[in-house]
Scaffold this active site. Sequence first.
Site, mmCIF file in Angstrom:
data_model
loop_
_atom_site.group_PDB
_atom_site.id
_atom_site.type_symbol
_atom_site.label_atom_id
_atom_site.label_comp_id
_atom_site.label_asym_id
_atom_site.label_seq_id
_atom_site.Cartn_x
_atom_site.Cartn_y
_atom_site.Cartn_z
ATOM 1 N N TYR A 99 0.835 -1.204 0.000
ATOM 2 C CA TYR A 99 0.000 0.000 0.000
ATOM 3 C C TYR A 99 0.860 1.241 0.000
ATOM 4 O O TYR A 99 2.071 1.184 0.252
ATOM 5 C CB TYR A 99 -0.965 -0.012 1.193
ATOM 6 C CG TYR A 99 -0.315 0.343 2.519
ATOM 7 C CD1 TYR A 99 0.478 -0.568 3.199
ATOM 8 C CD2 TYR A 99 -0.484 1.605 3.072
ATOM 9 C CE1 TYR A 99 1.069 -0.243 4.401
ATOM 10 C CE2 TYR A 99 0.104 1.939 4.290
ATOM 11 C CZ TYR A 99 0.879 1.011 4.946
ATOM 12 O OH TYR A 99 1.478 1.342 6.135
ATOM 13 N N LYS B 226 6.454 -1.804 2.256
ATOM 14 C CA LYS B 226 5.211 -1.243 2.822
ATOM 15 C C LYS B 226 4.075 -2.231 2.576
ATOM 16 O O LYS B 226 3.186 -2.028 1.744
ATOM 17 C CB LYS B 226 4.927 0.127 2.197
ATOM 18 C CG LYS B 226 4.134 1.071 3.078
ATOM 19 C CD LYS B 226 4.215 2.492 2.554
ATOM 20 C CE LYS B 226 3.221 3.454 3.171
ATOM 21 N NZ LYS B 226 3.234 3.576 4.618
ATOM 22 N N ARG C 49 -6.368 -20.999 -2.122
ATOM 23 C CA ARG C 49 -5.355 -20.773 -1.088
ATOM 24 C C ARG C 49 -4.189 -21.756 -1.170
ATOM 25 O O ARG C 49 -4.374 -22.973 -1.099
ATOM 26 C CB ARG C 49 -5.987 -20.851 0.311
ATOM 27 C CG ARG C 49 -4.997 -20.393 1.377
ATOM 28 C CD ARG C 49 -5.483 -20.623 2.779
ATOM 29 N NE ARG C 49 -4.463 -20.185 3.722
ATOM 30 C CZ ARG C 49 -3.378 -20.904 4.043
ATOM 31 N NH1 ARG C 49 -3.202 -22.100 3.521
ATOM 32 N NH2 ARG C 49 -2.474 -20.428 4.890
ATOM 33 N N LEU D 189 10.994 1.716 7.368
ATOM 34 C CA LEU D 189 10.407 2.122 6.099
ATOM 35 C C LEU D 189 11.156 3.382 5.648
ATOM 36 O O LEU D 189 11.425 4.255 6.472
ATOM 37 C CB LEU D 189 8.921 2.450 6.297
ATOM 38 C CG LEU D 189 8.209 2.913 5.031
ATOM 39 C CD1 LEU D 189 7.961 1.725 4.097
ATOM 40 C CD2 LEU D 189 6.892 3.601 5.356
ATOM 41 N N GLU E 169 11.916 3.080 14.505
ATOM 42 C CA GLU E 169 10.945 4.106 14.084
ATOM 43 C C GLU E 169 9.674 3.926 14.905
ATOM 44 O O GLU E 169 9.623 3.085 15.807
ATOM 45 C CB GLU E 169 10.660 3.974 12.582
ATOM 46 C CG GLU E 169 10.095 2.621 12.178
ATOM 47 C CD GLU E 169 9.881 2.473 10.676
ATOM 48 O OE1 GLU E 169 9.738 3.473 9.963
ATOM 49 O OE2 GLU E 169 9.851 1.306 10.227
ATOM 50 N N HIS F 110 0.435 -21.513 -0.545
ATOM 51 C CA HIS F 110 1.613 -20.649 -0.425
ATOM 52 C C HIS F 110 2.203 -20.371 -1.803
ATOM 53 O O HIS F 110 2.841 -19.366 -2.017
ATOM 54 C CB HIS F 110 2.672 -21.280 0.477
ATOM 55 C CG HIS F 110 2.334 -21.150 1.939
ATOM 56 N ND1 HIS F 110 1.184 -21.671 2.476
ATOM 57 C CD2 HIS F 110 2.987 -20.553 2.962
ATOM 58 C CE1 HIS F 110 1.142 -21.399 3.772
ATOM 59 N NE2 HIS F 110 2.226 -20.712 4.092
HETATM 60 N N1 PDD Z 1 2.554 5.311 7.576
HETATM 61 N N2 PDD Z 1 7.250 4.284 9.242
HETATM 62 C C1 PDD Z 1 6.120 3.549 9.268
HETATM 63 C C2 PDD Z 1 6.163 2.213 9.950
HETATM 64 C C3 PDD Z 1 4.936 4.049 8.679
HETATM 65 O O1 PDD Z 1 3.822 3.308 8.708
HETATM 66 C C4 PDD Z 1 4.945 5.344 8.087
HETATM 67 C C5 PDD Z 1 3.746 5.946 7.445
HETATM 68 C C6 PDD Z 1 6.155 6.073 8.087
HETATM 69 C C7 PDD Z 1 6.260 7.415 7.439
HETATM 70 O O2 PDD Z 1 6.372 7.292 6.052
HETATM 71 P P1 PDD Z 1 5.891 8.438 5.050
HETATM 72 O O3 PDD Z 1 6.570 9.698 5.457
HETATM 73 O O4 PDD Z 1 6.348 7.990 3.719
HETATM 74 O O5 PDD Z 1 4.408 8.524 5.186
HETATM 75 C C8 PDD Z 1 7.283 5.495 8.664
HETATM 76 C C9 PDD Z 1 1.441 5.583 6.717
HETATM 77 C C10 PDD Z 1 1.104 6.974 6.451
HETATM 78 C C11 PDD Z 1 0.277 4.676 7.067
HETATM 79 O O6 PDD Z 1 0.551 3.516 7.347
HETATM 80 O O7 PDD Z 1 -0.877 5.099 7.001
#
Ligand code: PDD
Length: 289
Positions: free
Chosen positions: A39, A151, A106, A207, A183, A108
């Site tokens: 996403y 992500k 379903r 991320l 983070e 793997h």
């Molecule tokens: N989340 N780290 C994580 C684990 C995150 O889920 C996000 C953002 C960030 C910041 O990334 P960016 O600046 O590219 O939005 C860092 C989004 C917005 C979400 O999951 O909705």
Amino acid sequence: MKPEKQYPSEVYLNGKWLKHDEAFVSVFDRAFMFGDGIYEVTPFYSGKPFLLKEHLKRLKYCLDEIQIKFDPFALQETMLEAISRAGLNEADAAVYIQVSRGAATRSHFVPEKIETTVLLYAFPVTLKGFEKKSWEVMATEDKRWHRCDIKSTALLANVMANEEAIAAGFAENLLVRKGYFTEGSHSSLFFVKYGVVHTHPEGQKILSGITRAEVINICTDLNIKVVEKAVHIDELVEVEEIFVTGTTTQIIPISSITHKNKKVYTARKDSVTKKLQEIFIKRTREKLT
Ligand code: PDD
């Protein structure tokens, strides 16, 4: 306090615009069964995209990493249409994009022929930087997998960390791996130590936040030194300011950190965070590319 969001009135699903309660995917969709999808959340300020290329590039990187063949750059027009259909042309908003590997019986094993499921919609966002608030947060062990650069829609560890924080009255949970901060559960993390900005280096443990990269650019422009090095929990005594960043978070200062029921950090200063917030907000108004 838990923020309650409304469903968008319309969503784009596999080429069609549908009312949110009339849009359905197969129960065999691999994002539902395995969290097998990627996403992205892209901000639109006053109806215009901010750092759009960077967001689409990250989405492409993540799709490539899990070998889903899809070109997210083809969605640019649809993203603009989502903003317009949601009546957000003059507003601050974000577009959510989810690309799942698709539906299959379903297993793997990934079948050779499978069609991606593409979901996209727009939602309003408030510029939090203007609210001048700060967050009291907690810190806990980072229990996520070892590919946090992807992500993925499989966000269970992030959701659990966030819920733990909310249940204890905190706004975010800062994650710690082997004593080092990585983070937040949904944000990137920065520390100011002796006037120098520190943040975890890019790689598989965090991320690659798009807001993170923009904040580093702002620091460079302001001649503020940035060190991409993880900060240890024992170093907090030397830390003056901490802030988190993200697409929907923007830049929010951290006023305190509680770890194992003990307050391990209280903000000493706020000048660097304030300056960065000020320039960041300016850029969201000017740098609309
Ligand atoms: N989340 N780290 C994580 C684990 C995150 O889920 C996000 C953002 C960030 C910041 O990334 P960016 O600046 O590219 O939005 C860092 C989004 C917005 C979400 O999951 O909705």
